[in-house]
Design an enzyme around this catalytic site. Sequence first.
Site, PDB file in Angstrom:
ATOM      1  N   LYS A 190      50.481   6.913 -41.152  1.00 24.43           N
ATOM      2  CA  LYS A 190      50.028   5.634 -41.719  1.00 24.43           C
ATOM      3  C   LYS A 190      48.706   5.845 -42.461  1.00 24.43           C
ATOM      4  CE  LYS A 190      47.788   4.438 -37.344  1.00 24.43           C
ATOM      5  NZ  LYS A 190      47.951   3.672 -36.083  1.00 24.43           N
ATOM      6  N   TYR A 228      16.566   6.853 -51.860  1.00 28.62           N
ATOM      7  CA  TYR A 228      16.420   5.397 -51.695  1.00 28.62           C
ATOM      8  C   TYR A 228      15.684   5.061 -50.401  1.00 28.62           C
ATOM      9  CZ  TYR A 228      19.783   4.442 -55.422  1.00 28.62           C
ATOM     10  OH  TYR A 228      20.426   4.354 -56.622  1.00 28.62           O
TER      11      TYR A 228
END
Length: 357
Positions: free
Chosen positions: A33, A253
Amino acid sequence: MRPARALIDLNALRQNYRLAREISGAKALAVVKANAYGHGAVRCAQALADEVDGFAVACIEEALELREAGIRQPILLLEGFFEAQELALIEQHQFWCAVHSMWQLEALEQANIGRPLTIWLKLDSGMHRVGLHPEEYKAAYQRLVNCAQVEKIVLMSHFARADELDCEGVAEQVAVFTHARETLDAEVSMGNSPAILGWPDLHSDWVRPGIMLYGATPFERVHNVAAQLQPVMTLESKIISVRELPAGQPIGYGARFITERPTRVGVVAMGYADGYPRHAPTGTPVMVDGKLSRLIGRVSMDMLTIDLTDLPGAGLGSRVELWGKQVLASDVAAFAQTIPYQLFCNLRRVPLLYLEG
Ligand SMILES: *Cc1c(COP(=O)(O)O)cnc(C)c1O
């Protein structure tokens, strides 16, 4: 071209599948899946097709993708159908179909089906997500037996806490399942990866290995059977820039890392847009040309920064493994406070390259 990519070792996938069958002594549905947990469902299914007992997916869209790619083996829909209209395609392609709720059972009874189906009747043995209640399980089974639309029934349940190795939860769920299916004459399926690896004495006709096929441990602790798994995915990239900074300089950042010493910083073409977790903190391991290094500063969308100070041989163009056979995805996941399942499923943008072995 951007050097970020994921190598998929199909031979390792096959080895892990064989291990699942060997230690469980059961037939095994390879769970593919979510695009085979990010590894590419079609290629993984093709690699296993010659030896697999069947596949399992989450929904009919995933099953159809496999059929359209020529996969002829049984495919189980782990959540059955979401709408009764899917039953026509389920019949046409002879998908195996879970029934986890009374509304599905009723829809099945009312369906107009030519060729009868194989139904996996799911019990809620304690996870309390989907599955029939223990009190209604035997009656539901009888209704399936009496249902012309049904040819074969497999009894299934799913564990909530098999990844916790000292947990009573598995035994409690097994007891509920055993009681609910007493007197029912049908094959049984329990066993996700943690149950297969951690509870080898559990008897089941069918197991449903997922994460272990991809070579990642479902456990937080070291486990000697799980240690035999072979990582299938290697997420790698290269260093695209190097800079030397004195002590006291911020990187990236938010200035989340300040150099503590004169530091050689390597910039790697890999970021959270590729699925590398933005929450991975400074100190998360990476391998540079086979040598251990660590992430420093915040992960950005397309790049991340690593410490090369102690790796004078590393530089522009050096190969960086973010996870794979040297840095385990489960270790990166632990640093990022997630699980390897999510790291794999989040993979995006990077091309998948298959190694046949
Ligand atoms: C996803 C899934 C599995 C596989 O679980 P792993 O922990 O990845 O082995 C097995 N059974 C069901 C019902 C599932 O949804």
